[in-house]
Design a protein around this motif. Structure first.
Motif, mmCIF file in Angstrom:
data_model
loop_
_atom_site.group_PDB
_atom_site.id
_atom_site.type_symbol
_atom_site.label_atom_id
_atom_site.label_comp_id
_atom_site.label_asym_id
_atom_site.label_seq_id
_atom_site.Cartn_x
_atom_site.Cartn_y
_atom_site.Cartn_z
ATOM 1 N N ARG A 85 0.740 -15.039 8.943
ATOM 2 C CA ARG A 85 1.540 -13.968 9.557
ATOM 3 C C ARG A 85 1.850 -12.875 8.549
ATOM 4 N N ILE A 86 2.245 -13.280 7.347
ATOM 5 C CA ILE A 86 2.625 -12.294 6.328
ATOM 6 C C ILE A 86 1.442 -11.428 5.946
ATOM 7 N N ARG A 87 0.292 -12.040 5.795
ATOM 8 C CA ARG A 87 -0.896 -11.275 5.388
ATOM 9 C C ARG A 87 -1.338 -10.270 6.444
ATOM 10 N N LEU A 88 -0.898 -10.449 7.682
ATOM 11 C CA LEU A 88 -1.245 -9.520 8.758
ATOM 12 C C LEU A 88 -0.302 -8.317 8.842
ATOM 13 N N VAL A 89 0.789 -8.342 8.080
ATOM 14 C CA VAL A 89 1.750 -7.236 8.122
ATOM 15 C C VAL A 89 1.077 -5.974 7.610
ATOM 16 N N ASP A 90 1.147 -4.936 8.419
ATOM 17 C CA ASP A 90 0.544 -3.654 8.062
ATOM 18 C C ASP A 90 1.249 -3.080 6.839
ATOM 19 N N GLY A 91 0.486 -2.708 5.832
ATOM 20 C CA GLY A 91 1.039 -2.133 4.614
ATOM 21 C C GLY A 91 0.983 -3.070 3.421
ATOM 22 N N ILE A 92 0.639 -4.347 3.660
ATOM 23 C CA ILE A 92 0.506 -5.286 2.552
ATOM 24 C C ILE A 92 -0.921 -5.212 2.024
ATOM 25 N N VAL A 105 7.212 -2.631 5.336
ATOM 26 C CA VAL A 105 6.882 -4.031 5.056
ATOM 27 C C VAL A 105 8.154 -4.871 5.019
ATOM 28 N N LEU A 106 9.185 -4.379 4.342
ATOM 29 C CA LEU A 106 10.457 -5.101 4.291
ATOM 30 C C LEU A 106 11.019 -5.310 5.696
ATOM 31 N N GLN A 107 10.967 -4.293 6.516
ATOM 32 C CA GLN A 107 11.473 -4.397 7.886
ATOM 33 C C GLN A 107 10.707 -5.455 8.665
ATOM 34 N N GLU A 128 0.843 -1.197 0.000
ATOM 35 C CA GLU A 128 0.000 0.000 0.000
ATOM 36 C C GLU A 128 0.877 1.245 0.000
ATOM 37 N N GLY A 129 0.634 2.129 -0.944
ATOM 38 C CA GLY A 129 1.328 3.415 -0.983
ATOM 39 C C GLY A 129 2.833 3.297 -0.907
ATOM 40 N N ASN A 130 3.431 4.104 -0.026
ATOM 41 C CA ASN A 130 4.886 4.140 0.162
ATOM 42 C C ASN A 130 5.307 3.337 1.384
ATOM 43 N N ARG A 131 4.719 2.191 1.616
ATOM 44 C CA ARG A 131 4.971 1.409 2.832
ATOM 45 C C ARG A 131 6.014 0.315 2.635
#
Length: 140
Positions: free
Chosen positions: A119-126, A79-81, A72-75
């Motif tokens: 877990r991955i799908r819960l990362v904010d910004g995905i 997300v990488l972190q 999403e956007g500039n996240r």
């Protein structure tokens, strides 16, 4: 880097344990030339390490996959972190086009892999993901 450096790197990709003598013979240069070039490539940060490649069947993590991720956007940095901290994430690559990130994932079983994806799908910004299981490897 010149042509000999490129050839040297190619030989090391095929066999990082090759001796300086065998590298010199393959390149048709003196051993000292190979040693000097290796030192220069290491000092310049071109070669950052030597490693062992295992056949996928030899590794404990039997389930392997690529997950493509739309951010999403500039996240992307956030997300990488977040993904760097997950032990199931083997590698991360930023890309262009439809997907922003490609994650290489590993897990012991399909059940464990399902938990990784959750877990991955819960990362904010995905915003969205798509996963492809790796069935076989034809070249390492």
């Amino acid at each position: 880097m010149d042509d000999i450096d490129q050839q040297l790197l190619s030989l090391l990709r095929a066999n990082a344990r090759a001796s300086v003598a065998s590298l010199a013979k393959s390149l048709r240069v003196a051993r000292g030339t190979v040693q000097n070039r290796l030192a220069k490539l290491e000092a310049g940060g071109v070669i950052v390490g030597y490693t062992v490649r295992l056949k996928p069947q030899a590794e404990g993590h039997r389930i392997r996959a690529f997950t493509t991720i739309a951010v999403e956007g500039n996240r992307a940095d956030a997300v990488l972190q977040a993904l760097r901290g997950d032990p199931a994430v083997e590698a991360l690559h930023t890309t262009n086009g439809r997907w922003d990130i490609v994650a290489e994932l590993r897990a012991e079983s399909l059940e464990a892999f399902d938990q990784v994806l959750s877990r991955i799908r819960l990362v904010d910004g995905i915003a969205n993901t798509e996963t492809s299981l790796l069935l076989s490897t034809h070249k390492l």
